[in-house]
Design a protein around this motif. Structure first.
Motif, PDB file in Angstrom:
ATOM      1  N   ILE A 213       0.866   4.338  -2.896  1.00 58.48           N
ATOM      2  CA  ILE A 213       0.749   5.778  -2.604  1.00 58.48           C
ATOM      3  C   ILE A 213       1.860   6.536  -3.344  1.00 58.48           C
ATOM      4  CG2 ILE A 213       1.042   7.520  -0.783  1.00 58.48           C
ATOM      5  CD1 ILE A 213      -0.380   5.551   1.115  1.00 58.48           C
TER       6      ILE A 213
ATOM      7  N   SER B 297       0.820  -1.216   0.000  1.00 59.40           N
ATOM      8  CA  SER B 297       0.000   0.000   0.000  1.00 59.40           C
ATOM      9  C   SER B 297       0.857   1.271   0.000  1.00 59.40           C
ATOM     10  CB  SER B 297      -0.970  -0.012   1.180  1.00 59.40           C
ATOM     11  OG  SER B 297      -0.271  -0.258   2.371  1.00 59.40           O
ATOM     12  N   LEU B 298       2.024   1.200   0.629  1.00 58.09           N
ATOM     13  CA  LEU B 298       2.901   2.385   0.642  1.00 58.09           C
ATOM     14  C   LEU B 298       3.489   2.630  -0.747  1.00 58.09           C
ATOM     15  CD1 LEU B 298       4.847   1.872   4.000  1.00 58.09           C
ATOM     16  CD2 LEU B 298       2.738   3.130   3.607  1.00 58.09           C
ATOM     17  N   ASP B 299       3.849   1.525  -1.439  1.00 59.09           N
ATOM     18  CA  ASP B 299       4.359   1.670  -2.812  1.00 59.09           C
ATOM     19  C   ASP B 299       3.292   2.315  -3.701  1.00 59.09           C
ATOM     20  OD1 ASP B 299       6.734   0.307  -2.185  1.00 59.09           O
ATOM     21  OD2 ASP B 299       5.824  -1.648  -2.586  1.00 59.09           O
TER      22      ASP B 299
END
Lengths: 418, 81
Positions: free
Chosen positions: B43, B39-41
């Protein structure tokens, strides 16, 4: 700023395009100044004028006036932050040791009261040793950062707390997020990381949904793939299990947990965090967990109160029995109103409103006007289609306060009163 | 700007941000998750793409998108605006 200003949220301003590194993003101030956005933010940072009991007073941001309210937002689940014995123990520790520890724990900050409290927590959790941190967030960040390294795999439930994610980012480990409580998805990720050093992280009670992990099955997978396990029992310690030891006790799997994390700011009623694990791991963390060895040791006054809080909460089951009776009463009442409570299995009960932020804020204002302090939880903290309120049930709630709560919720959310 | 051009921008950003993925191998009908993004990638990819395209799309409108093509369609609404 575009016309759809109300579709924006804090999630949209994380990346900053302002050439002035000390300036906010160019459109952030404009967004924050919009009357509807300001109204939404007015629910945050409202000032309590008394202790965070169920019955307290608030300086309302909505009208600038003082109000007596029923507070279902604080994490004071067992009422220990104001328990007379806890206050007395904290005062005694303050008299004996003073306000602060005046040093990092490795150098001069470790007091006998810290050693004794850590020993009692390790014994309570059935682990060999325990590390005490000055903050709960710091304990998660520090423990994960201390354990994981670049090249390792950190596999966590997608609903894990930000402190766990931040610890992972800081460690440099590869992070994978499995769909919430989805065992097939977890197994797929374990396959991907096979052969590497792997740590699987879950929570005891998920803080926005109030549901529990599928812990025995998750541990089966950890064991099959030789992965370590880490459970964040921030919301479950002192509440779940026959002896209040948490969700691991509730499922009968305590001896299969690698690292057990707890916070001291919720049911304990103080502030701080702790991790319990083997002596070997705790000794190692003392060298590499920056939030522990580069931070001042916890305040002795707080530690004295916390040690008493542990004693009060575990000498019998009366506080958590009262809490569970309250959970049962409130849930039955809320279900009777036909509200969507998600999949809550705990004292954390969401009331899911849906995609409308406007409706959420409207309800929050109307409930507060009637004397119920229930904080709205908006995107990005929760999915945009499932904005909600979150009830933190407390053992302090009286039957009258619960009935009044249900009446206000019925009037505002079910009947739509202003 | 066309949808295909937007997809090319997103592909290059994905290549820059994810390990072991080259832009030429990316199928827009798939999700970034299929290429190993967490999920961070995601974003990061979305933010860099928006910066590249000089648009700002509220995250709340992106949460339910299922694949890269749907992301490009959403971006297209904003480049046309």
């Amino acid at each position: 700023m575009p016309d759809n200003i109300l579709n924006f949220s804090l999630a949209d301003f994380f990346f900053n395009d302002n050439p002035d590194v000390l300036g906010a993003p160019s459109d952030f101030e404009e967004w924050m100044a919009h009357p509807a956005v300001r109204k939404g933010f007015s629910f945050f940072e409202q000032v309590l004028l008394e202790a965070p009991r169920v019955s307290t007073r608030i300086l309302s941001n909505l009208d600038g006036r003082e109000h007596r309210i029923i507070n279902l937002t604080s994490y004071n689940y067992l009422g220990l932050s104001t328990h007379p014995e806890v206050i007395a123990a904290s005062k005694a520790a303050l008299d004996k040791y003073g306000l602060g520890s005046s040093g990092a724990p490795l150098l001069s900050g470790t007091l006998d009261i810290h050693v004794e409290f850590a020993r009692r927590l390790a014994e309570f959790k059935g682990k060999e040793d325990c590390l005490l941190y000055s903050s709960g967030l710091g304990a998660n960040v520090g423990a994960i950062q201390g354990i994981m390294r670049k090249g390792d795999y950190l596999i966590m439930d997608e609903k894990c707390h930000k402190s766990l994610v931040d610890g992972g980012t800081l460690s440099g480990a590869k992070m994978l997020f499995f769909a919430h409580n989805d065992l097939d998805n977890l197994q797929m990720m374990l396959e991907k990381a096979k052969g590497k050093r792997i740590l699987v992280v879950v929570e005891g009670v998920y803080s926005m949904d109030g549901d529990l992990p599928k812990l025995p099955e998750i541990l089966d997978l950890c064991e099959a793939y030789n992965a370590g396990s880490y459970i964040d029992e921030a919301h479950s310690t002192l509440i779940f299990g026959e002896n209040g030891r948490g969700v691991a006790e509730h499922f009968g799997v305590e001896d299969r947990i690698g690292v057990s994390f707890g916070t001291l700011s919720k049911s304990f009623g103080g502030v701080g965090g702790f991790v319990c694990a083997t002596k070997s791991l705790i000794r190692y963390l003392k060298g590499y967990s920056s939030a522990w060895n580069f931070s001042c040791a916890p305040s002795p006054a707080v530690t004295g109160g916390l040690m008493k809080a542990l004693e009060v909460a575990t000498r019998d089951s009366s506080l958590r029995d009262t809490l569970w009776a309250n959970v049962s009463y409130l849930k039955k009442g809320l279900e009777g109103l036909g509200l969507d409570l998600g999949g809550s299995e705990s004292h954390v009960i969401p009331i899911i409103i849906g995609p409308s932020g406007e409706k959420l804020m409207g309800y929050a204002g109307a409930m507060q006007k009637r004397g119920l302090f229930l904080q709205p939880v908006d995107f990005p903290a929760v999915p945009a289609h499932a904005r909600r309120f979150r009830i933190s049930v407390s053992s302090q709630l009286s039957r009258e306060e619960m009935d009044e709560t249900l009446t206000i919720i019925e009037d505002v959310i079910v009947k739509g009163a202003d | 700007m066309t949808k295909d051009e937007i997809i090319e921008v997103i592909k290059v950003v994905i290549e820059d941000n994810l390990d072991d993925v080259s832009a030429g191998d990316i199928d827009p009908r798939k999700s970034m998750k299929d290429y190993g993004a967490n999920s961070l990638d995601m974003i990061e990819v979305v933010s860099c793409s928006m910066r590249e395209l000089n648009i700002k799309v509220p995250r709340a409108e992106l949460a339910e998108l299922q694949n890269i093509e749907a992301l490009a369609d959403k971006f297209l609404e904003y480049t046309d605006a």
